[in-house]
Motif scaffolding. Structure first.
Motif: not given
Length: 586
Positions: A91, A166, A363
């Motif tokens: 992320g 993430l 993501g």
């Protein structure tokens, strides 16, 4: 044979580690910068004679709520391992790479061996196990919709588990400003905060106008469901306020641009920085966990569990352990598919054909859709992107992060300023109203189908010209002292571009754009002297409109139109019913 190979590999690893341990540095502190998501990340690294002693992040412009895990964990891992073989944080990949690149530069300045440090691998001796978990509600994804669902469910007494692939919560919302669209009508009078008078009929009429910007026929929006959302908007604001936040009124121009009344969220007790949305994310995460919800970061769901057509849980993979989770209800809040190039090419080929700059969070890879499709979910037939301004090409921004500064300086994120420009197609013809709504521009570019497209600039400040000059070497920017030479540099017919500019100047002097209807307040003649630049421009996507089909209760629907029991989808995972090929903030 296998034993001998294993011994050889072990010796090679030992040799690499020994080389790193034998590093010799010129003691002191060294600085370096590398390009992150929003500009340079600058680090300061302190060395002893034989070790990396400390790493400090000196300055950056990265997004609050996204960058922190990278800033906390990557420098610590480098110092602890005395190694540059450190994985990027899920992320925050670009931020992670910027830190590692800048540290490599400092190692070189100190006389260290960068390649040897990259060869030092951390030992992984942990045996992977599988753990069984149970809960009432399993939420997959922790963006705004996922956290709202988890906080509400846990606050009502449900046993909740949240999975986030993430390293931090927040999803797309972390990069937003925190604008909430509200509709104060008779149907939600008990929650009114202002004297702003509205009716449901008028609000739906304004929404229709915004959706008609797309110029495309569609069975969406589903106005029955949009009406429900409008009525519930004030109850939502009330619920968020009760979580510990407050709202303030946005300026009139934002209300005019959105077409509805809008409020901005903030959290008074949060001094962690970032936008109001980032603060709200932190507040919801705190409240959710205080309610007893269990949050598993860096733990993507990999598969839904279904028995006799009913979803009863999911499988997940954490950093150190796999999970089999049984749940009474599963809520997919996994975001869209904007960061998945394969899905983008499959679902929005008209858009991807012209090239685009992707601003989706990393993501948003469509894995929620994958899992839902595997249990029979129906996907929307006509997916689209969440459009925003058009910008310099991906190649330009990746080549020189200063093009992000160019974006801000020339006002490309402000429609009132960016509307002043002239846009032409690959042949040098004008084809659009450059002051039109950003959604219209993002539709015009792919459907007009005459890429590549360019914006003509002249009369810029020297520092901006320097940024543009850097794009010449990769063939995304063209420069000349005359319009004719500019056209030739870009491979256009000189007469075509000269005629386009002459016609544009004629319209600007008359004050009326009879060709494309551009507002006179943005119609200015091209400067008589160069240098002139043509800069390749592309549409920008900040997410996707589409996902899996749901009913008014957000239950996921199967290919036969029936409900898949136990499975729900919210947010960008299932947002097509709200829009045509346009997105409205809030």
């Amino acid at each position: 044979m296998k034993k001998g190979l294993a011994i050889l590999l072990a010796l090679m690893l030992l040799a690499a580690n020994t080389a790193a341990l034998a590093q010799a540095y010129a003691p002191g502190s060294y600085s370096a910068a590398a390009s992150g998501n929003n500009g340079d990340v600058t680090v300061s690294v302190t060395f002893t004679e034989d070790a990396i002693a400390s790493i400090e992040i000196v300055s950056h412009n990265e997004t609050a709520g996204i960058c922190e895990p990278a800033f906390e964990r990557i420098p610590a891992a480098i110092v602890e391992r005395q190694s540059l073989a450190v994985d990027a944080i899920a992320g925050a990949t670009n931020t992670s790479v910027a830190i590692l690149t800048a540290v490599e530069n400092c190692v070189s300045q100190a006389g260290g061996d960068v390649e040897a440090l990259k060869a030092v691998q951390a030992e992984d001796t942990a045996e992977r196990t599988t753990e069984q978990l149970t809960c009432d509600v399993l939420v997959v994804g922790s963006g705004l919709s996922g956290l709202m669902a988890a906080t509400a469910a846990s606050g009502a007494g449900a046993d909740v588990i949240v999975l986030e692939k993430l390293a931090s919560t927040g999803g797309s919302a972390k990069a937003s400003e925190g604008v909430f669209m509200v509709v104060e009508v008779e149907e939600n009078q008990e929650y009114h905060d202002s004297d702003f008078e509205d009716t449901l009929e008028d609000a739906i009429g304004r929404w229709r106008t915004k959706m008609d910007y797309a110029g495309k026929e569609s069975i969406y929006p589903d106005y029955d469901r949009v009406e429900i959302m409008f009525v519930e908007s004030m109850e939502t604001i009330d619920w968020i306020e009760n979580q510990g936040s407050y709202f303030y009124q946005n300026p009139q121009w934002i209300r005019d641009y959105v077409g509805m009344d809008t409020l901005n969220v903030d959290v008074a007790e949060d001094e962690g920085g970032g936008t109001g949305a980032a603060k709200l994310i932190r507040l919801l995460e705190k409240n959710m966990t205080a309610n007893g919800a269990r949050l598993y970061l860096e733990t993507p769901a990999t598969e839904l569990i279904a028995e006799n057509g009913v979803v009863t849980g999911a499988k997940a993979s954490g950093p150190d352990c796999d999970y089999i989770i049984s749940a009474k209800s599963v809520i997919l809040a996994c975001g869209g598919f904007g960061a998945n190039e394969t899905y983008m090419e499959a679902y929005v080929p008209d858009f991807t054909r012209v090239g685009y700059f992707d601003m989706s969070v990393s993501g948003n890879t469509g894995d929620g859709m994958d899992m839902a499709i595997a249990v029979g979910a129906a996907v929307y037939e006509d997916n689209w992107i969440i459009p925003t301004f058009i910008s310099p090409s991906t190649e330009l921004i990746e080549h020189n992060s200063m093009f992000l500064k160019f974006l801000d300086t020339v006002g490309l994120k402000d429609p009132e300023i960016s509307a002043d420009r002239l846009v032409v197609d690959a042949q040098g013809n004008r084809f659009m109203d450059e002051s039109s709504h950003y959604a219209v521009q993002c539709i015009d570019l792919p459907y007009y189908n005459q890429a590549p497209y360019y914006t003509l600039y002249e009369g810029l400040e020297p520092e901006l010209n320097e940024i543009l000059d850097s794009g010449i070497e990769i063939g995304e920017v063209f420069k000349a002292d005359t319009i004719g030479d500019l056209a030739l540099a870009a491979g256009m017919d000189a007469g075509t571009l000269q005629a386009t500019v002459a016609r544009y100047d004629e319209l600007a002097h008359s004050g009326v754009d009879t060709d494309f209807g551009k507002d006179a307040s943005h119609l200015f003649p091209i400067a008589e002297e160069g240098p002139y630049y043509l800069v390749r421009f592309v549409p920008v996507s900040v997410g996707t409109i589409g996902g899996v089909k749901t009913n008014e209760y957000y239950q996921v629907l199967g290919e036969d139109g029936g409900v898949i029991q136990g499975l729900y989808a919210v947010g960008e995972m299932a947002n097509r019913f709200m829009y045509n090929q346009n997105y409205v903030s809030g």
